[in-house]
Design an enzyme around this catalytic site. Structure first.
Site, PDB file in Angstrom:
ATOM      1  N   LYS A   1      16.784  27.785  68.314  1.00 49.88           N
ATOM      2  CA  LYS A   1      16.950  26.915  69.484  1.00 49.88           C
ATOM      3  C   LYS A   1      17.874  25.740  69.186  1.00 49.88           C
ATOM      4  CE  LYS A   1      12.591  27.916  71.961  1.00 49.88           C
ATOM      5  NZ  LYS A   1      11.927  28.960  71.163  1.00 49.88           N
TER       6      LYS A   1
ATOM      7  N   SER B   1      12.134  30.128  66.183  1.00 44.99           N
ATOM      8  CA  SER B   1      12.599  29.122  67.137  1.00 44.99           C
ATOM      9  C   SER B   1      13.574  28.110  66.554  1.00 44.99           C
ATOM     10  CB  SER B   1      11.406  28.384  67.746  1.00 44.99           C
ATOM     11  OG  SER B   1      10.746  29.211  68.685  1.00 44.99           O
TER      12      SER B   1
ATOM     13  N   SER C   1       8.792  23.963  72.063  1.00 45.74           N
ATOM     14  CA  SER C   1       9.506  25.196  71.748  1.00 45.74           C
ATOM     15  C   SER C   1       9.327  26.225  72.862  1.00 45.74           C
ATOM     16  CB  SER C   1       9.011  25.777  70.416  1.00 45.74           C
ATOM     17  OG  SER C   1      10.006  26.589  69.819  1.00 45.74           O
TER      18      SER C   1
END
Length: 379
Positions: free
Chosen positions: A87, A84, A142
């Site tokens: 991101k 993640s 997340s």
């Protein structure tokens, strides 16, 4: 005949004088983005004083946010699954495209295609969310569901992936290959400690990005006018699960998948100096990524000011840096090099002059050799 030969030699020397010639450089131009030392498989540091001894991460990097100097690194360009932490690139790409107060009622289509096993913030079809709340879902929890809703607002997942790839090129993050906007495990989805640090550095220049990644808790819509509290999963920020919150931490993003293991990019400010740290794939303990990141930040604040940089975080293409590419990691960049022609171009100029001289000498020999046949060889 001698006079014509003498004249030709003078002409050749005059011609060579007009070609830019550089002495052979003491060392070759960097072939790795940010500096050759960042491509090595061993720890690179300008000062060994106090460097943490037990670093199990497969790749890590510590850099100065303002100057871009890389203070220490290990396998900075090694391509690994990012989880993640990818991101951050999603936010760099999409964050400023929609007004924060804009409202969107989520549909089932917005939530289609979210990979099984994803981290979720709990978005429901039929519920209305502000853009601000969707970004809280991305940064704090997340949430892949929040990512997919924002991706659909951006024109769809495929378009968002294309936009993220373009943004990575603009940031000169050439180790990164985006397959999905959420960072979930997909074949070929890769990044590096160097690139993730570029994403964080770029993001922290945006006040909105900076505010989201340092937010610890927020109230999130539960439908029917109700809310529930969400908490940032960054343990160094929230100080949860037995970890102490790192002093003056300002984010930025943690991640975990079964393929990537634990990944983390963080930033902290002390005495007016902001340091960035990225740690990828440490020992198989959930806290290891945070412990090693904290240890590297401690080292950077204690000893980084006296450490000679081992490389540099490059600026985006739009900042005006050249577009020369290296064989290994895209555009080559070095710190502290004065503006001017690249080493490669200087060498090219020298080679041209040598070629002209060599060609001229061959022509002179050809003219001076009596009875030599013409047209047999094509050079």
């Amino acid at each position: 005949m001698r006079d014509s030969v003498r004249l030709s030699r003078r002409s050749l020397l005059a011609l060579a004088a007009t070609v830019p010639v550089a002495a052979a450089p003491a060392s070759a131009a960097p072939s790795v983005l940010g500096g050759d030392r960042l491509g090595r498989d061993t720890v690179q540091v300008g000062s060994t004083t106090g460097l943490p001894r037990r670093l199990t991460a497969r790749s890590w990097l510590v850099a100065d946010q303002n100057s871009g100097e890389v203070l220490a690194a290990c396998r900075a360009h090694r391509r690994l699954p990012p989880a993640s932490t990818l991101k951050m690139l999603f936010a760099d790409t999409v964050l400023d495209r929609f007004p924060r107060g804009g409202r969107h009622t989520v549909t089932a289509a917005d939530l289609a295609g979210i990979p099984a096993g994803s981290s979720l913030v709990g978005i429901r079809a039929g519920t209305t969310y502000t853009v601000d709340q969707l970004w809280q879902g991305v940064f704090l929890r997340s949430g892949n569901d929040a990512v997919h809703v924002l991706a659909h607002l951006n024109g769809g997942v495929a378009k968002t992936v294309a936009d993220m790839r373009a943004k990575a090129r603009e940031l000169r993050a050439l180790d990164t290959h985006v397959v999905s906007p959420d960072g979930f495990d997909h074949p070929g989805q890769l990044s590096s400690a160097y690139d993730l640090t570029l994403f964080a550095r770029q993001g922290l220049r945006d006040p909105g990005f900076r505010a989201y990644c340092r937010t610890r808790t927020a109230d999130f819509p539960a439908g029917g006018g109700k809310t529930f509290q969400i908490q940032n999963t960054d343990r160094l920020l929230s100080g949860t699960w037995g970890l102490r919150a790192y002093p003056a931490l300002i984010g930025v993003k943690n991640g975990y998948t079964s393929d990537a293991g634990n990944t983390f990019t963080g930033a902290a400010t002390r005495a007016g100096r902001t340091l960035l740290v990225t740690v990828m794939h440490p020992a198989d303990r959930a806290d290891a990524v945070y412990e090693e990141a904290a240890a590297l930040l401690d080292w950077g604040f204690s000893h980084g000011a006296s450490a000679r940089p081992v490389g540099v975080l490059v600026e985006p293409v739009s900042a005006g840096q050249g577009a020369e590419t290296s064989p290994r990691s895209g555009p080559a960049a070095t710190a502290g090099v004065a503006d001017g022609p690249s080493t490669g171009r200087l060498v090219e100029g020298a080679g041209t002059a040598v070629a002209l001289l060599a060609g001229g000498a061959w022509a002179l020999r050809r003219r001076m050799a009596p009875g030599r046949a013409r047209g047999r060889h094509r050079e």
